[in-house]
Scaffold this motif. Structure first.
Motif, PDB file in Angstrom:
ATOM      1  N   ARG A   1       0.847  -1.171   0.000  1.00 32.39           N
ATOM      2  CA  ARG A   1       0.000   0.000   0.000  1.00 32.39           C
ATOM      3  C   ARG A   1       0.891   1.232   0.000  1.00 32.39           C
ATOM      4  O   ARG A   1       1.798   1.342   0.810  1.00 32.39           O
ATOM      5  CB  ARG A   1      -0.875   0.031   1.240  1.00 32.39           C
ATOM      6  CG  ARG A   1      -1.830  -1.123   1.350  1.00 32.39           C
ATOM      7  CD  ARG A   1      -2.855  -0.869   2.444  1.00 32.39           C
ATOM      8  NE  ARG A   1      -3.548  -2.062   2.855  1.00 32.39           N
ATOM      9  CZ  ARG A   1      -4.436  -2.726   2.138  1.00 32.39           C
ATOM     10  NH1 ARG A   1      -4.701  -2.341   0.937  1.00 32.39           N
ATOM     11  NH2 ARG A   1      -5.048  -3.786   2.610  1.00 32.39           N
ATOM     12  N   ASN A   2       0.629   2.118  -0.900  1.00 35.62           N
ATOM     13  CA  ASN A   2       1.393   3.358  -1.002  1.00 35.62           C
ATOM     14  C   ASN A   2       0.489   4.525  -0.639  1.00 35.62           C
ATOM     15  O   ASN A   2      -0.656   4.593  -1.085  1.00 35.62           O
ATOM     16  CB  ASN A   2       1.917   3.557  -2.420  1.00 35.62           C
ATOM     17  CG  ASN A   2       2.838   2.439  -2.845  1.00 35.62           C
ATOM     18  OD1 ASN A   2       3.548   1.870  -2.025  1.00 35.62           O
ATOM     19  ND2 ASN A   2       2.821   2.107  -4.110  1.00 35.62           N
ATOM     20  N   THR A   3       1.002   5.429   0.178  1.00 38.18           N
ATOM     21  CA  THR A   3       0.260   6.611   0.584  1.00 38.18           C
ATOM     22  C   THR A   3       1.118   7.833   0.298  1.00 38.18           C
ATOM     23  O   THR A   3       2.247   7.919   0.784  1.00 38.18           O
ATOM     24  CB  THR A   3      -0.072   6.563   2.095  1.00 38.18           C
ATOM     25  OG1 THR A   3      -0.743   5.340   2.379  1.00 38.18           O
ATOM     26  CG2 THR A   3      -0.947   7.732   2.491  1.00 38.18           C
ATOM     27  N   ARG A  13       4.054   0.332   2.373  1.00 35.67           N
ATOM     28  CA  ARG A  13       3.828  -0.713   3.376  1.00 35.67           C
ATOM     29  C   ARG A  13       3.321  -1.948   2.652  1.00 35.67           C
ATOM     30  O   ARG A  13       2.354  -1.883   1.906  1.00 35.67           O
ATOM     31  CB  ARG A  13       2.837  -0.282   4.432  1.00 35.67           C
ATOM     32  CG  ARG A  13       2.618  -1.340   5.515  1.00 35.67           C
ATOM     33  CD  ARG A  13       1.711  -0.872   6.629  1.00 35.67           C
ATOM     34  NE  ARG A  13       2.271   0.246   7.356  1.00 35.67           N
ATOM     35  CZ  ARG A  13       3.108   0.136   8.387  1.00 35.67           C
ATOM     36  NH1 ARG A  13       3.489  -1.052   8.799  1.00 35.67           N
ATOM     37  NH2 ARG A  13       3.544   1.193   9.025  1.00 35.67           N
ATOM     38  N   ALA A  15       1.302  -5.028   1.900  1.00 32.12           N
ATOM     39  CA  ALA A  15      -0.016  -5.518   2.301  1.00 32.12           C
ATOM     40  C   ALA A  15      -0.004  -7.033   2.411  1.00 32.12           C
ATOM     41  O   ALA A  15      -0.614  -7.612   3.307  1.00 32.12           O
ATOM     42  CB  ALA A  15      -1.077  -5.071   1.305  1.00 32.12           C
TER      43      ALA A  15
END
Length: 92
Positions: A1-3, A13, A15
C-alpha cells in the motif's frame, strides 16, 4: 500500500507477500538556492529536491534476511539512481 503526502513523501507498506516486513518512504527534500535572476536580498527559491528512499524489510526466515539483505540494499540504491535519471529526463 502506497500513501502519498504531496510534495513530501510516499509511504510504502507491504499488504501481502513473501516478506515478513517491508515498509519505507520515498522522501523528497527541497533544495533551496537563489534564482539566477534574483536580487541579492531575495529569499531563496526551491531549486530542486533531494530524493531519498528509506526501506526496512525482513524475510520470514532470519537466515534469508542475513544472506539476501545486501542484495536487497544494493537494489534500493539502483532504484533511487534510476528514479533520479528518469526525473531528469522528464523535468530537466
Amino acid at each position: 500500500r502506497n500513501t502519498m503526502v504531496p510534495g513530501e513523501r510516499i509511504d510504502l507498506r507491504l499488504a501481502d507477500g513473501p516478506l515478513k516486513t517491508l515498509e519505507g518512504s520515498w522522501l523528497f527534500r527541497p533544495i533551496h538556492g537563489p534564482a539566477a535572476d534574483a536580487a541579492p536580498d531575495a529569499p531563496a527559491a526551491v531549486r530542486g529536491c533531494r530524493v531519498e528512499l528509506a526501506v526496512r524489510f525482513e524475510f520470514r526466515n532470519a537466515a534469508l534476511t542475513m544472506v539476501l539483505a545486501p542484495v536487497f540494499e544494493a537494489s534500493w540504491d539502483s532504484l533511487v539512481d534510476a528514479f533520479v535519471v528518469r526525473a531528469r529526463e522528464v523535468y530537466g
